[in-house]
Write a protein that holds these residues in place. Structure first.
Motif, PDB file in Angstrom:
ATOM      1  N   MET A 179       0.834  -1.217   0.000  1.00 30.09           N
ATOM      2  CA  MET A 179       0.000   0.000   0.000  1.00 30.09           C
ATOM      3  C   MET A 179       0.865   1.261   0.000  1.00 30.09           C
ATOM      4  O   MET A 179       0.517   2.260  -0.642  1.00 30.09           O
ATOM      5  N   ASN A 180       1.975   1.206   0.700  1.00 27.50           N
ATOM      6  CA  ASN A 180       2.887   2.358   0.710  1.00 27.50           C
ATOM      7  C   ASN A 180       3.428   2.637  -0.684  1.00 27.50           C
ATOM      8  O   ASN A 180       3.512   3.791  -1.106  1.00 27.50           O
ATOM      9  N   VAL A 181       3.799   1.568  -1.392  1.00 29.51           N
ATOM     10  CA  VAL A 181       4.326   1.739  -2.759  1.00 29.51           C
ATOM     11  C   VAL A 181       3.236   2.325  -3.659  1.00 29.51           C
ATOM     12  O   VAL A 181       3.466   3.281  -4.404  1.00 29.51           O
ATOM     13  N   ILE A 182       2.032   1.774  -3.570  1.00 31.75           N
ATOM     14  CA  ILE A 182       0.929   2.268  -4.407  1.00 31.75           C
ATOM     15  C   ILE A 182       0.667   3.746  -4.116  1.00 31.75           C
ATOM     16  O   ILE A 182       0.512   4.560  -5.040  1.00 31.75           O
ATOM     17  N   ASN A 183       0.653   4.088  -2.849  1.00 32.26           N
ATOM     18  CA  ASN A 183       0.267   5.444  -2.463  1.00 32.26           C
ATOM     19  C   ASN A 183       1.372   6.483  -2.650  1.00 32.26           C
ATOM     20  O   ASN A 183       1.094   7.687  -2.621  1.00 32.26           O
ATOM     21  N   SER A 184       2.602   6.041  -2.824  1.00 35.07           N
ATOM     22  CA  SER A 184       3.680   7.025  -2.988  1.00 35.07           C
ATOM     23  C   SER A 184       4.193   7.107  -4.429  1.00 35.07           C
ATOM     24  O   SER A 184       5.015   7.965  -4.752  1.00 35.07           O
ATOM     25  N   VAL A 195      -2.948  -3.119 -16.989  1.00 37.73           N
ATOM     26  CA  VAL A 195      -2.573  -3.665 -15.666  1.00 37.73           C
ATOM     27  C   VAL A 195      -1.093  -4.054 -15.647  1.00 37.73           C
ATOM     28  O   VAL A 195      -0.420  -3.923 -14.617  1.00 37.73           O
ATOM     29  N   CYS A 196      -0.588  -4.494 -16.795  1.00 31.45           N
ATOM     30  CA  CYS A 196       0.848  -4.794 -16.892  1.00 31.45           C
ATOM     31  C   CYS A 196       1.661  -3.520 -16.667  1.00 31.45           C
ATOM     32  O   CYS A 196       2.636  -3.516 -15.909  1.00 31.45           O
ATOM     33  N   ALA A 197       1.220  -2.447 -17.326  1.00 32.36           N
ATOM     34  CA  ALA A 197       1.943  -1.169 -17.207  1.00 32.36           C
ATOM     35  C   ALA A 197       1.968  -0.707 -15.743  1.00 32.36           C
ATOM     36  O   ALA A 197       3.010  -0.279 -15.233  1.00 32.36           O
ATOM     37  N   GLU A 198       0.848  -0.809 -15.079  1.00 31.42           N
ATOM     38  CA  GLU A 198       0.804  -0.359 -13.680  1.00 31.42           C
ATOM     39  C   GLU A 198       1.707  -1.236 -12.798  1.00 31.42           C
ATOM     40  O   GLU A 198       2.426  -0.719 -11.936  1.00 31.42           O
ATOM     41  N   ASN A 199       1.670  -2.562 -13.039  1.00 26.43           N
ATOM     42  CA  ASN A 199       2.589  -3.434 -12.284  1.00 26.43           C
ATOM     43  C   ASN A 199       4.039  -2.984 -12.468  1.00 26.43           C
ATOM     44  O   ASN A 199       4.821  -2.930 -11.516  1.00 26.43           O
ATOM     45  N   MET A 200       4.382  -2.658 -13.719  1.00 19.25           N
ATOM     46  CA  MET A 200       5.774  -2.274 -14.004  1.00 19.25           C
ATOM     47  C   MET A 200       6.126  -0.952 -13.313  1.00 19.25           C
ATOM     48  O   MET A 200       7.220  -0.803 -12.756  1.00 19.25           O
ATOM     49  N   MET A 201       5.188  -0.003 -13.342  1.00 21.20           N
ATOM     50  CA  MET A 201       5.474   1.296 -12.716  1.00 21.20           C
ATOM     51  C   MET A 201       5.573   1.161 -11.199  1.00 21.20           C
ATOM     52  O   MET A 201       6.411   1.810 -10.567  1.00 21.20           O
ATOM     53  N   LEU A 202       4.732   0.307 -10.628  1.00 23.20           N
ATOM     54  CA  LEU A 202       4.812   0.093  -9.174  1.00 23.20           C
ATOM     55  C   LEU A 202       6.103  -0.628  -8.806  1.00 23.20           C
ATOM     56  O   LEU A 202       6.759  -0.293  -7.813  1.00 23.20           O
ATOM     57  N   ALA A 203       6.480  -1.620  -9.622  1.00 24.73           N
ATOM     58  CA  ALA A 203       7.733  -2.345  -9.354  1.00 24.73           C
ATOM     59  C   ALA A 203       8.904  -1.368  -9.393  1.00 24.73           C
ATOM     60  O   ALA A 203       9.760  -1.364  -8.496  1.00 24.73           O
ATOM     61  N   ALA A 204       8.916  -0.516 -10.431  1.00 20.98           N
ATOM     62  CA  ALA A 204      10.012   0.457 -10.559  1.00 20.98           C
ATOM     63  C   ALA A 204      10.062   1.357  -9.326  1.00 20.98           C
ATOM     64  O   ALA A 204      11.132   1.579  -8.746  1.00 20.98           O
ATOM     65  N   HIS A 205       8.903   1.828  -8.911  1.00 24.28           N
ATOM     66  CA  HIS A 205       8.870   2.730  -7.740  1.00 24.28           C
ATOM     67  C   HIS A 205       9.396   2.020  -6.493  1.00 24.28           C
ATOM     68  O   HIS A 205      10.146   2.598  -5.703  1.00 24.28           O
ATOM     69  N   PHE A 213      11.410   4.732 -17.844  1.00 31.21           N
ATOM     70  CA  PHE A 213      11.926   4.390 -16.518  1.00 31.21           C
ATOM     71  C   PHE A 213      13.310   5.004 -16.340  1.00 31.21           C
ATOM     72  O   PHE A 213      14.057   5.139 -17.313  1.00 31.21           O
ATOM     73  N   GLY A 214      13.633   5.332 -15.092  1.00 28.06           N
ATOM     74  CA  GLY A 214      14.966   5.855 -14.818  1.00 28.06           C
ATOM     75  C   GLY A 214      15.091   6.305 -13.380  1.00 28.06           C
ATOM     76  O   GLY A 214      14.174   6.117 -12.570  1.00 28.06           O
ATOM     77  N   HIS A 215      16.243   6.901 -13.099  1.00 28.78           N
ATOM     78  CA  HIS A 215      16.487   7.421 -11.746  1.00 28.78           C
ATOM     79  C   HIS A 215      15.926   8.835 -11.649  1.00 28.78           C
ATOM     80  O   HIS A 215      16.361   9.716 -12.399  1.00 28.78           O
ATOM     81  N   PRO A 216      14.974   9.063 -10.737  1.00 24.83           N
ATOM     82  CA  PRO A 216      14.389  10.405 -10.632  1.00 24.83           C
ATOM     83  C   PRO A 216      15.455  11.434 -10.278  1.00 24.83           C
ATOM     84  O   PRO A 216      16.327  11.155  -9.458  1.00 24.83           O
ATOM     85  N   LEU A 217      15.347  12.594 -10.921  1.00 17.87           N
ATOM     86  CA  LEU A 217      16.296  13.669 -10.637  1.00 17.87           C
ATOM     87  C   LEU A 217      15.960  14.342  -9.322  1.00 17.87           C
ATOM     88  O   LEU A 217      16.820  14.777  -8.587  1.00 17.87           O
ATOM     89  N   LYS A 218      14.663  14.453  -9.020  1.00 17.27           N
ATOM     90  CA  LYS A 218      14.268  15.101  -7.759  1.00 17.27           C
ATOM     91  C   LYS A 218      12.981  14.456  -7.251  1.00 17.27           C
ATOM     92  O   LYS A 218      12.262  13.797  -8.020  1.00 17.27           O
ATOM     93  N   ASP A 219      12.713  14.679  -5.980  1.00 17.22           N
ATOM     94  CA  ASP A 219      11.485  14.146  -5.391  1.00 17.22           C
ATOM     95  C   ASP A 219      10.400  15.207  -5.500  1.00 17.22           C
ATOM     96  O   ASP A 219      10.468  16.245  -4.839  1.00 17.22           O
ATOM     97  N   THR A 220       9.412  14.935  -6.343  1.00 14.77           N
ATOM     98  CA  THR A 220       8.367  15.948  -6.552  1.00 14.77           C
ATOM     99  C   THR A 220       7.158  15.718  -5.652  1.00 14.77           C
ATOM    100  O   THR A 220       6.235  16.527  -5.646  1.00 14.77           O
ATOM    101  N   GLY A 221       7.150  14.615  -4.917  1.00 18.12           N
ATOM    102  CA  GLY A 221       5.987  14.324  -4.061  1.00 18.12           C
ATOM    103  C   GLY A 221       4.840  13.764  -4.890  1.00 18.12           C
ATOM    104  O   GLY A 221       4.860  13.851  -6.122  1.00 18.12           O
ATOM    105  N   VAL A 222       3.860  13.223  -4.199  1.00 19.77           N
ATOM    106  CA  VAL A 222       2.760  12.578  -4.931  1.00 19.77           C
ATOM    107  C   VAL A 222       1.804  13.609  -5.517  1.00 19.77           C
ATOM    108  O   VAL A 222       1.696  14.730  -5.016  1.00 19.77           O
ATOM    109  N   THR A 223       1.129  13.209  -6.570  1.00 17.12           N
ATOM    110  CA  THR A 223       0.131  14.054  -7.226  1.00 17.12           C
ATOM    111  C   THR A 223      -1.187  13.891  -6.463  1.00 17.12           C
ATOM    112  O   THR A 223      -1.562  12.760  -6.140  1.00 17.12           O
TER     113      THR A 223
END
Ligand SMILES: Cc1cc2nc3c(=O)[nH]c(=O)nc-3n(C[C@H](O)[C@H](O)[C@H](O)COP(=O)(O)O)c2cc1C
Length: 195
Positions: free
Chosen positions: A5-10, A125-135, A174-184
């Protein structure tokens, strides 16, 4: 909240990346989480193109911007509602400095083979899994809908070995974030009825 849930929410879309590459292992882990997503009848129709070559990404950025700009020009000619938004988007696409991939070191294109019964859902759903995994791995991601015209460019499809009957469904960086922008921000769920 538990770890999932933390990963999903952040998670948030990341629109500026450090130049450092992702390792092959990291990309494989992200893809592996993608194919673990539910899919209609477990037909497993998704196919992937992974692009880490900077020259190719720059070229794909230019191709997609040009195609999208042409598409917007045709729409603008019809004078639809929301005209100002379309004009704003077109100005972005025509700006030579605009990089729709935000300097990310990796672009993944998700295609569906014709055997899929539920191509939109399977790829989303595949795309979301991948984005959550990356996060969860400390990496950033963004779904780049602007890049969808690449699915109509025969030269791009040919160089990516995409069979003629496959459809481009999602484009993710995908990549290494340059800065932390916080959640939308999000609204609370709007419940029509709970009975
Ligand atoms: C189908 C789809 C297409 C998107 N296309 C783009 C895009 O081309 N460029 C972009 O910067 N963000 C794009 N996004 C990201 C959304 O703008 C973003 O998810 C939304 O603003 C919510 O922000 P968040 O992901 O940070 O929570 C897209 C998202 C989806 C689901």
């Amino acid at each position: 909240m538990n770890e999932v849930m933390n990963v999903i929410n952040s998670r948030r879309s990341v629109r500026s990346y450090a130049p450092g590459p992702l390792s092959e292992q990291e990309i494989k882990e992200i893809l592996g989480c993608g194919v673990r997503a539910p899919n209609g009848c477990n037909i497993q129709p998704l196919r992937f193109a992974v692009i880490t070559d900077k020259g190719a990404m720059n070229r794909y950025n230019s191709i997609a911007k040009k195609m999208f700009s042409g598409h917007l020009a045709a729409q603008i000619d019809e004078n639809p509602p929301g005209l100002e938004n379309l004009k704003h988007l077109k100005r972005m696409m025509d700006d030579p400095k605009y990089d729709m991939f935000f300097g990310a070191p990796c672009l993944v294109l998700i295609f569906t083979a014709p055997c899929s019964m539920t191509p939109e859902q399977d790829s989303a759903v595949c795309a979301e899994n991948m984005m959550l995994a990356a996060h969860s791995m400390g990496l950033g991601s963004c779904w780049v809908g602007f890049a969808s015209p690449l699915g109509k460019d025969q030269q791009v499809l040919k160089e990516l070995n995409v069979p003629a009957d496959h459809k481009l469904m999602a484009q993710l960086v995908f990549g290494h974030p340059l800065k932390d922008t916080g959640v939308t921000p999000r609204n609370e769920p709007i419940i029509l009825k709970w009975m």
